[in-house]
Design an enzyme around this catalytic site. Structure first.
Site, short mmCIF file in Angstrom:
data_model
loop_
_atom_site.label_atom_id
_atom_site.label_comp_id
_atom_site.label_asym_id
_atom_site.label_seq_id
_atom_site.Cartn_x
_atom_site.Cartn_y
_atom_site.Cartn_z
N ASP A 120 0.85 -1.21 0.00
CA ASP A 120 0.00 0.00 0.00
C ASP A 120 0.88 1.25 0.00
O ASP A 120 2.08 1.20 0.30
CB ASP A 120 -0.87 -0.05 1.27
CG ASP A 120 -2.13 0.80 1.16
OD1 ASP A 120 -2.25 1.59 0.21
OD2 ASP A 120 -2.99 0.68 2.05
N ASP A 124 -11.08 2.25 -2.64
CA ASP A 124 -11.60 2.03 -1.29
C ASP A 124 -13.11 2.20 -1.27
O ASP A 124 -13.75 1.88 -0.27
CB ASP A 124 -10.97 3.04 -0.32
CG ASP A 124 -9.54 2.68 0.01
OD1 ASP A 124 -9.13 1.53 -0.29
OD2 ASP A 124 -8.82 3.53 0.55
C1 DGJ Z 1 -5.79 2.03 2.01
C2 DGJ Z 1 -6.19 0.81 1.24
O1 DGJ Z 1 -6.71 1.17 -0.01
C3 DGJ Z 1 -7.18 -0.01 2.06
O2 DGJ Z 1 -7.58 -1.14 1.34
C4 DGJ Z 1 -6.55 -0.40 3.37
O3 DGJ Z 1 -5.51 -1.29 3.14
C5 DGJ Z 1 -6.05 0.85 4.10
N1 DGJ Z 1 -5.21 1.64 3.27
C6 DGJ Z 1 -5.32 0.44 5.36
O4 DGJ Z 1 -4.72 1.50 5.98
#
Ligand code: DGJ
Length: 731
Positions: free
Chosen positions: A475, A540
């Protein structure tokens, strides 16, 4: 095939149905001659070099440089040190002229993966390298073109070679410039924001230069390094000539569409010139990443199909021990958030395995002091509080349940509240004695420092050596605001080089581990990362009806095999909107199916329903992940999205129908399927195994399938309607 006519000094690069031609003029300049799809039955070179039309507008330099050109956009702007005895004026003038060329097998563009893992197809491809030297200096540029003829795709890049005795400054450097046939063009591109990534935008280009770019240090959610272009009115969903391209690069990029009054259009793409700087010392070379470019004669759908096949076969890594098809994923993010505990994880994992999940990934919150987004980034050791005996006992439990095990990491970052930051407060980007933005309570590590890159690599390598991890979700949750680095402006490129090199080294050392690229949703999706990650997280925003638009845009540029979507809770975390389990599955199964819903809170009935959908997905996922994908109806047409996946022989197909806003008085045209066998009889079944439709391939392709469901009553229903049908040839 790559053909060179020695007499006329003309190159023809010929793919399955397209051509690309260049010629060396009498001054040694490389001139673009044309491109497009090949005239029917023209097997050999399209451009002979004898082509002469008096007073024609043309003669476009193939690699435009500041020197040969002044006021136009250029691919290269190079500054030589002041000439001896000629004052102190740097020579910002570069005029490359043809010296030689060769055709080699499997040359690699810059930043190609170094992990050593193969791709599905690895037959050699021809690359044409045309070497040009400045009219005075021993400074060379090689224009390289690698041809993937079966998909009508060319990858172009530049190799710079400084054989002078001085350091040379590169002020601007694109990977390639493409000259399109004269005309008025419609540009299709992908833009967005957090939660609305990859939405399709279309506009007719007006005169001037239109720019798409990223200044965030990564690919960005605002724009994606991808485009399609077609002459206005000459192409559409699945018909007509479409030119398309994407950059194999995950750092600051720019695409510039330079459209002039003579109706000429050039597309330049590469490193973003914004805050860019590169110095090439004597004897140094630099190879840029590739600018992927292609031509489709079957509209936007045909362009996407070519990109999908290219990525599946030539780009995406196939880890030796990884399953052939991407596994059904469970991710703890929306199910548990930061509230991780060993017991909760094990209870969830048990439920997940009973419904058919194959890969269980623990998201954020498993390490050091990371009980919230405020602490812990940088310290990549399991939290003793959550896992008193470390991770391995939990991993063993998950493996015993028959699932693979995955972990979330965000290696480019550090929280000020972390052991790493306390030990090395100077390891972050920023300018001394100037304000520094603490976005999401975190700073970006300075990958301009080799010791920082080594620290990150070693932390992750140790994690993978000590624990039997099968999958990493990588990430990246903030953009750059203050780009101060020990390496100066080079950081924009250095950062991406470091990310790639860490992943490549990890993949080489742990060949069984697969990767997902994520960046606050879909802010790091591009052809560069796709050669290092088996899948990408697209947004998200997991509301299925919002997800549709992101999926549609994604499918323009990238293949469904790389696209992860999740089934999340009934009342969506981001939008609060409620949706049925069926709709959530129908949307999430359009690529790699994932779930992030608290299974412990689901009723027995819902769990049975999940299991049924997952087993349905498994029955048809080879088509979804490896078949051809067609957008039969797009959202801008009646608010409905219809996709078809079909295997390469036409014996099986999946049709996914989602109507966003289903009303009683709104009707949709029937959608005609593609790629089936005309003479065969098919049976289409839903996830229950119920027969939905019986028809021949000819009927399904000529008459089509209804999109809407007939409903009684006069009022509007205003709910979404979805259905997935699996077609097979009847026994
Ligand atoms: C952003 C990501 O897109 C989410 O899926 C998740 O992993 C969060 N970060 C966790 O902090």
């Amino acid at each position: 095939m790559i053909d060179f006519n020695h007499k006329t000094k003309t190159f023809n690069l010929l793919s399955k149905s397209a051509f690309y031609a260049m010629q060396i003029d009498q001054d040694g300049r490389l001139i673009h001659m044309g491109m497009g799809h090949r005239p029917i039955k023209c097997e050999g070179p399209v451009v002979s070099g004898l082509y002469q039309i008096p007073n024609w507008i043309g003669n476009t330099i193939e690699v435009p440089c500041f020197g040969d050109l002044a006021c136009d956009e250029v691919a290269l702007k190079i500054s030589f040190p002041p000439a001896q005895g000629a004052g102190s004026l740097p020579i910002r003038d570069f005029r490359p002229r043809y010296e030689s060329h060769d055709i080699v097998e499997d040359a690699q563009p810059g930043l190609s993966p170094a992990h050593g893992q193969s791709t599905l197809v690895s037959s050699p491809r021809q690359t044409l390298r045309i070497q040009m030297r400045d009219i005075e200096y021993d400074f060379y540029v090689r224009a390289c073109y690698r041809l993937t003829p079966e998909h009508d795709i060319l990858e172009a890049w530049l190799e710079l070679d400084n054989r002078t005795a001085d350091t040379v400054e590169i002020e601007q450097c694109f990977f390639a410039s493409w000259t399109l046939p004269f005309g008025r063009y419609l540009l299709t591109y992908l833009d967005g924001f957090w939660g609305t990534e990859m939405h399709i935008s279309r506009e007719t280009l007006s005169f001037g230069t239109k720019m798409l770019e990223s200044r965030t240090i990564h690919t960005s959610a605002y724009r994606n390094p991808f485009f399609m272009l077609n002459r206005v009115g000459h192409a559409g969903y699945d018909n007509g000539e479409v030119f398309f391209g994407q950059l194999s690069y995950s750092g600051n990029w720019r695409l510039a569409f330079e459209y002039r009054h003579d109706l000429s259009l050039r597309v330049h793409g590469g490193y973003n010139p914004f805050d860019f700087q590169m110095f090439l010392p004597p004897s140094a070379t630099h190879s840029t990443p590739a600018f992927v470019f292609g031509i489709s004669e079957n509209g936007w759908d045909g362009a996407s199909a070519r990109l999908h096949a290219f990525q599946r076969e030539r780009l995406m890594p196939r880890a030796p021990d990884a399953p052939r098809l991407r596994p059904v994923l469970f991710n703890t993010s929306e199910a548990l958030g930061y509230g991780l505990s060993q017991d909760r994880i094990i209870s969830l994992a048990r439920k997940a395995s009973t419904i058919g999940v194959e890969l269980f990934c623990i998201d954020d919150g498993w390490f050091s002091a990371r009980r919230s987004p405020r602490a812990g980034l940088g310290d990549w050791t399991p939290s003793r509080e959550v896992f008193p005996s470390g991770l391995q006992p939990l991993i063993d439990e998950i493996h015993n349940l028959g699932m693979r095990f995955g972990l979330w990491v965000e290696p480019e970052m550090v929280n000020p509240d972390s052991e790493l930051f306390r030990a090395h407060p100077d390891w972050t980007l920023g300018f001394p004695r100037r304000p520094r933005t603490e976005h999401r309570n975190q700073f970006i590590l300075d990958f301009g420092r080799p010791e920082v890159v080594e620290y990150v690599y070693n932390s992750l390598e140790n994690l993978l050596s000590v624990n039997t991890v099968d999958f990493i979700k990588w990430d990246m949750n903030r953009i750059v605001t203050e780009p101060g680095s020990v390496c100066g402006k080079a950081i924009w490129l250095r950062h991406t080089e470091a990310v790639y090199s860490i992943i490549d080294r990890l993949r080489a050392r742990h060949p069984g581990v697969t990767f997902e690229s994520c960046s606050s949703g879909g802010a790091r999706i591009d052809a560069g990362i796709l050669s290092r990650a088996e899948e990408v997280w697209i947004s998200d925003n997991t509301d299925p009806l919002c997800c549709l638009a992101t999926q549609e845009g994604f499918s323009y540029a990238y293949c469904p095999r790389a696209m992860t979507s999740w089934v999340t809770s009934k009342n969506n975390q981001q939008t609060g909107r409620s949706s049925s389990l069926g709709l959530r599955f129908d949307v999430a199964m359009r690529g790699v199916l994932g779930l992030s819903v608290n299974l412990l809170e689901l009723s027995e009935e819902d769990l049975i329903c999940c299991a049924r959908h997952i087993s349905f997905y498994k029955r048809c996922r080879s088509l979804i992940q490896d078949g051809n994908c067609h957008r039969l109806q797009e959202l801008d047409e009646h608010n409905a999205s219809v996709w078809q996946f079909v295997d390469h022989t036409g014996s099986e197909s999946v049709v996914s129908i989602v109507v966003r806003d289903h009303r009683s008085a709104q009707y949709h045209p029937y959608v005609k399927l593609k790629g089936l066998r005309t003479g065969s009889a098919y049976v289409g079944k839903d996830h229950h195994g119920r027969i939905i439709c019986k028809a021949t391939g000819a009927e399904l392709m000529a008459l089509g399938l209804p999109v809407h469901q007939k409903c009684d009553g006069m009022g509007s229903i205003h709910i979404a309607y979805s259905r997935t049908i699996h077609f097979r040839i009847a026994d």
